[in-house]
Design an enzyme around this catalytic site. Structure first.
Site, PDB file in Angstrom:
ATOM      1  N   GLY A  82     -13.149   0.052  20.149  1.00 20.48           N
ATOM      2  CA  GLY A  82     -12.591   0.331  21.465  1.00 20.48           C
ATOM      3  C   GLY A  82     -11.389   1.244  21.342  1.00 20.48           C
ATOM      4  O   GLY A  82     -10.690   1.247  20.325  1.00 20.48           O
ATOM      5  N   SER A  83     -11.125   2.036  22.370  1.00 17.01           N
ATOM      6  CA  SER A  83      -9.905   2.836  22.396  1.00 17.01           C
ATOM      7  C   SER A  83      -8.726   1.933  22.741  1.00 17.01           C
ATOM      8  O   SER A  83      -8.898   0.768  23.080  1.00 17.01           O
ATOM      9  CB  SER A  83     -10.046   3.963  23.407  1.00 17.01           C
ATOM     10  OG  SER A  83     -11.018   4.878  22.955  1.00 17.01           O
ATOM     11  N   GLY A  84      -7.535   2.492  22.650  1.00 18.48           N
ATOM     12  CA  GLY A  84      -6.340   1.701  22.961  1.00 18.48           C
ATOM     13  C   GLY A  84      -5.602   1.261  21.709  1.00 18.48           C
ATOM     14  O   GLY A  84      -4.572   0.596  21.799  1.00 18.48           O
ATOM     15  N   HIS A  85      -6.158   1.615  20.532  1.00 22.18           N
ATOM     16  CA  HIS A  85      -5.519   1.211  19.275  1.00 22.18           C
ATOM     17  C   HIS A  85      -4.971   2.422  18.530  1.00 22.18           C
ATOM     18  O   HIS A  85      -4.705   2.353  17.334  1.00 22.18           O
ATOM     19  CB  HIS A  85      -6.523   0.487  18.372  1.00 22.18           C
ATOM     20  CG  HIS A  85      -7.217  -0.654  19.030  1.00 22.18           C
ATOM     21  ND1 HIS A  85      -6.527  -1.708  19.559  1.00 22.18           N
ATOM     22  CD2 HIS A  85      -8.532  -0.896  19.258  1.00 22.18           C
ATOM     23  CE1 HIS A  85      -7.405  -2.565  20.082  1.00 22.18           C
ATOM     24  NE2 HIS A  85      -8.618  -2.095  19.921  1.00 22.18           N
ATOM     25  N   HIS A  91      -6.197  -6.869  21.205  1.00 19.64           N
ATOM     26  CA  HIS A  91      -6.652  -6.605  22.576  1.00 19.64           C
ATOM     27  C   HIS A  91      -5.901  -7.506  23.540  1.00 19.64           C
ATOM     28  O   HIS A  91      -6.326  -7.713  24.671  1.00 19.64           O
ATOM     29  CB  HIS A  91      -8.142  -6.879  22.726  1.00 19.64           C
ATOM     30  CG  HIS A  91      -8.982  -6.205  21.711  1.00 19.64           C
ATOM     31  ND1 HIS A  91      -9.242  -6.773  20.488  1.00 19.64           N
ATOM     32  CD2 HIS A  91      -9.591  -5.000  21.720  1.00 19.64           C
ATOM     33  CE1 HIS A  91     -10.002  -5.938  19.789  1.00 19.64           C
ATOM     34  NE2 HIS A  91     -10.217  -4.859  20.504  1.00 19.64           N
ATOM     35  N   ASP A 117     -18.386  -5.128  18.695  1.00 19.83           N
ATOM     36  CA  ASP A 117     -18.460  -4.083  17.677  1.00 19.83           C
ATOM     37  C   ASP A 117     -19.599  -4.367  16.709  1.00 19.83           C
ATOM     38  O   ASP A 117     -20.370  -3.475  16.354  1.00 19.83           O
ATOM     39  CB  ASP A 117     -17.126  -3.992  16.915  1.00 19.83           C
ATOM     40  CG  ASP A 117     -15.996  -3.551  17.825  1.00 19.83           C
ATOM     41  OD1 ASP A 117     -15.576  -4.371  18.673  1.00 19.83           O
ATOM     42  OD2 ASP A 117     -15.544  -2.397  17.726  1.00 19.83           O
ATOM     43  N   LYS A 142     -14.622  -3.443  12.659  1.00 22.18           N
ATOM     44  CA  LYS A 142     -13.748  -4.607  12.838  1.00 22.18           C
ATOM     45  C   LYS A 142     -14.589  -5.762  13.395  1.00 22.18           C
ATOM     46  O   LYS A 142     -15.413  -5.558  14.294  1.00 22.18           O
ATOM     47  CB  LYS A 142     -12.606  -4.261  13.802  1.00 22.18           C
ATOM     48  CG  LYS A 142     -11.776  -3.053  13.335  1.00 22.18           C
ATOM     49  CD  LYS A 142     -10.486  -2.829  14.122  1.00 22.18           C
ATOM     50  CE  LYS A 142     -10.701  -2.504  15.575  1.00 22.18           C
ATOM     51  NZ  LYS A 142     -11.584  -1.338  15.820  1.00 22.18           N
TER      52      LYS A 142
END
Ligand SMILES: Nc1ncnc2c1ncn2[C@@H]1O[C@H](COP(=O)(O)OP(=O)(O)O)[C@@H](O)[C@H]1O
Ligand SMILES: Nc1ncnc2c1ncn2[C@@H]1O[C@H](COP(=O)(O)OP(=O)(O)O)[C@@H](O)[C@H]1O
Ligand SMILES: [Mg+2]
Ligand SMILES: [Mg+2]
Ligand SMILES: [Mg+2]
Ligand SMILES: [Mg+2]
Lengths: 332, 210, 332, 210
Positions: free
Chosen positions: C53-56, C215, C109, C104
């Site tokens: 996911g994006s945001g990391h 998250h 995922d 991860k």
């Protein structure tokens, strides 16, 4: 206020100790008076020293190392360091080719560095950075503030010094880059000075502070929150107007620095970069170098600044040359 | 004024600054960067921490020591300014061996001039000088007229307050607020507030002397 | 919620476009399906692909480049990417020595990469990272989450792949590092998913979330806010207990990574480092490598994670080898 | 059930999911990562965007297309699970050329089994399966008994609600909430909520048919 802290009064010492331990291959820290210097003292070069209030990390201690600063003097949070720090740092790192101070243009920084310079027993000069175009220059004011352009000055002057250039040349390059550079910042939220324990300013969810300083100083004006494209267009326009006012060309190769002020995620910084790059290209600039990230922060402020530096071959070469510091590293 | 009086004043000033935390901090937050109170506190505590050492010195040496200590402790804009004040005051007092009210007033004036020089500032720029300059002028004038310490103190309290208040409607042309233009109007200057508090405290001590 | 954004639905595309422009010398981005790959396709090596996911950010796209990943597949914010992204990335970067996915360990995922792997027409393997010791492993659960240890796995496996090592060796190194690594995070504030527009969780000024996920998933427990030393001691103890539970030595050379979750300033991260380094040294570890900064974030969360990786000469060598990505760079 | 019915259902499901934004989002925030509503919305809109294309396909092909589209649109845990559901349902329907209620029930069951396989999960793990498994079981049983679509729909609505409610006091052993231990207790599962909303919507459409 929630921060990772033990005792506000020890915060700086603990953090600097951690910094020096984590980067023990690069730097060492001295206390009372406090300064950070390279692990390997450099020889036969102008000593480049900067400093300023803490809270802008990685600036300045994070830029001590090969190809950049010889020493940095961290003050208390948002408070200029004191002359004894600069004197001790200069004493420790000078190598008989003189000392160049790189100082952001704030009354406090200027006066403290000035007093240090007056007491300094060796040849010295000062580059005052004043790239913030949010503050209108006038003969009646203290003048523009030094902000993110300082990073470019420190990188390039550091590179030139490494070649053995003399003090006057180093100062000249710093002054030139400062002239060729304009920045402007915007805040979505305030920062919180740890010792104050509350936000420096109140700002609602529907407002932004356009032209904010890196200490949370109020900027040009409080504005309505709008889309990133509109905010960035205002910032780009401010910079272009500043170039015009300085009678600089508004075309040619530039370095575009999108700097995060502390709490703004990379995802947003790259989004800002995307718009800024498009607009600047439309205006006729050509983006030859880029830097995106947190390079000069305002503690935990959500916000960002844009910096444009006009490049010539000389500046390009010094920007590209190897640098090895905690905050910037390439080419080695 | 001997060094034990200086220690006495320093302790009272520290207490007064601590008591005014909220207003001083708030002012520098509004049109500055929020650290002025902390800077003042750090400076005051450094000086009260010197009490033992100061008590062994002459007034002039004590004032110089205070200036040096402030220089290496406060930082920011106010550090070098207050340091210049005390170091210059010390230098002036050194030239005389008695210490009359007039001599103190002249030393005070020299201190204020050192601030003006270091800060390249005048009255009317929305800084601490808007308290310090009128106080220095009145102090010297009243002392020259031979007024009593108590009368002088009573007068200076009002002048300091008025000076502080005068900063409210000024545009700032020096210091951090100078970038603000019209937005600085309506706010008092933080450094002016600290100076008013300090002057007020010393005047009260003089007034309360038996 | 105040963010630099034009339209939430376009945020990712605009940000990735900015990223690819700013690092045009290093990477390129494709859309529909979306992936980021090296500008220079590498030859004769296992292709290392990650994603999530994006945001990391900077993870994972920020780790594409020489010495690290060949491609990264960014999903929507906090949402695993989809199999078509991984297939397109694999197709674009594979070089006949197979594909290694670094994933991860999250249900989403794992399933998406699994489906991609099932459809992949070339040799492939997967390293699942699961270094988060906040979540107790048990045969009844999905298992531990992959967090900051992933950065170490990507760096070292990327380095090994660059030497021409085969797929099995790359997978073996990744699995080994994952085993030798434990992490734990703590949140002072929640993150805000842009599309949700409000904080994922509520937390008062006197509480912290110990063991938080990247998250904003709730962690081990809600605890009282305490001094940094006390919080860090708890984190160090959790990691040391995990080492014991895994029957790993609690001495020897380690890499200590203090990672910021997004909104925590470097000053605090170095303060955390200072305490963690002291405590780990007291326990008998020797800190041979350090990394402090925002390397795997949770959007705009204030908080930090600690990661300890036991080093052998093999891992050290791969950690030290040259890397040139947007997020990590040294040795070149 | 032909592809125009499928489009009709898809539009109704999208509307229902959008109408439940607050609850769905809140549940995934509480014990997940807050993106489940957005994932569902993205998936729903992708499917309603396919309406024209789907209307040219057989039911089985339309369901497969939906599965593929969800797979490349949703991501996260729910994406591959819903994708597996539709792709498996499609495969099952392909084997028969008429489409009775029982055949649909069997296809639904196959879809749920595909989710169980992909997610390596059972009933009782606090996931969408706690709605889907009891619904699949009852659907098949009621269809085998030859009950009317309306009676079946009425029954499944209750079973889906009960299934959702059953997740409240479960420990999570799959998905993102599985790290939470006791802290997951008291919260409904977000994916179970979405499934309940979708099933409820379709049952209501069946019930409202003239
Ligand atoms: N050039 C100057 N001359 C006189 N006083 C000044 C000048 N610049 C700043 N000041 C005073 O210093 C005060 C700010 O001090 P402080 O907050 O401690 O330092 P900084 O502005 O560096 O944060 C201002 O309120 C003003 O009174
Ligand atoms: N292994 C699994 N088996 C079945 N359902 C699962 C599994 N893992 C997660 N889920 C379901 O998926 C939902 C979460 O979906 P979503 O929020 O879209 O993805 P993510 O958890 O990746 O953020 C959970 O509420 C749960 O119902
Ligand atoms: Mg200051
Ligand atoms: Mg200040
Ligand atoms: Mg998710
Ligand atoms: Mg989710």
């Amino acid at each position: 206020m929630k921060k990772f802290v033990n005792n506000i009064d020890h915060m700086l010492v603990e953090s600097l100790t951690g910094f020096a331990t984590a980067h023990g291959d690069l730097v060492e820290v001295q206390f009372d008076p406090t300064f950070v210097s390279r692990k390997q003292k450099s020889q036969q070069k102008v000593a480049i020293i900067s400093g300023g209030g803490s809270g802008h990390e990685p600036l300045h201690a994070g830029y001590v190392g090969k190809g950049m600063l010889d020493a940095a003097c961290p003050g208390q949070v948002f408070t200029s360091p004191t002359p004894d720090q600069m004197l001790a740092a200069a004493e420790a790192v000078h190598a008989d080719k003189g000392v160049l101070f790189i100082v952001k243009n704030y009354a406090g920084d200027v006066m403290n560095f000035e007093m240090a310079a007056e007491m300094l027993p060796f040849e010295h000069a000062t580059v005052l950075t004043s790239d913030d175009c949010a503050v209108v220059n006038s003969t009646y004011t203290t003048g523009r503030r030094g902000v993110a352009g300082t990073v470019i000055v420190e990188k390039c002057v550091g590179s030139l010094a490494e070649t053995g250039a003399d003090l006057a040349s180093c100062k000249a390059l710093g002054d030139k880059i400062n002239l060729l550079t304009s920045s402007i910042g915007v805040a979505l939220t305030s920062c919180t000075v740890p010792a104050a324990g509350r936000p420096t300013f109140d700002i609602s969810d529907s407002e932004i502070e356009m032209g904010v300083g890196i200490h949370g100083e109020p900027g040009r004006r409080r504005e309505a929150m709008r889309t990133a494209d509109v905010i960035v267009a205002d910032m780009v326009n401010a910079i272009v107007h500043d170039f015009e006012a300085k009678q600089l060309p508004t075309q040619g190769d530039i370095l575009l620095l999108v700097n995060g002020l502390g709490a703004t995620p990379l995802m947003e910084l790259y989004l800002i970069y995307n718009t800024a790059a498009k607009l600047l290209t439309e205006k006729g600039f050509s983006i030859a170098r880029s830097l995106v990230g947190n390079y000069i922060t305002a503690i935990d402020m959500a916000g960002a600044s844009l910096t444009v530096c006009l490049l010539d071959n000389d500046i390009k070469q010094h920007w590209d040359s190897p640098v090895h510091t905690a905050g910037l590293r390439w080419g080695c | 004024m001997n060094s034990s009086a200086i220690n006495h004043y320093a302790a009272a000033i520290r207490d007064a600054i601590l008591a005014h935390e909220a207003d001083i901090e708030c002012l520098d937050r509004e049109i500055g960067d929020g650290d002025h109170y902390i800077n003042m506190k750090r400076g005051c505590e450094a000086i009260t921490g010197l009490a033992d050492e100061l008590s062994t010195l002459s007034s002039a040496d004590a004032l110089n020591k205070i200036g040096m200590k402030l220089l290496s402790t406060i930082g920011g804009a106010s550090g070098p300014l207050f340091a210049s004040f005390f170091m210059s005051m010390s230098k002036t007092l050194k030239t005389s061996d008695t210490m009359t009210t007039l001599q103190i007033a002249l030393a005070f004036e020299a201190g204020v001039q050192a601030i003006m020089q270091r800060g390249k500032a005048q009255a009317g720029e929305k800084t601490m000088l808007d308290v310090l300059i009128p106080v220095a002028t009145a102090f010297k004038q009243l002392a020259e007229q031979g007024q009593s310490s108590k009368d002088i103190s009573a007068a200076l309290k009002t002048i300091a307050s008025d000076g502080l208040e005068s900063t409210r409607n000024m545009l700032a042309t020096k210091g951090r607020a100078s970038g603000l233009g019209e937005r600085a109007i309506g706010h008092l200057d933080a450094g002016a507030k600290s100076c008013q508090v300090m002057i007020d405290t010393i005047c009260d001590l003089v007034l309360s002397k038996q």
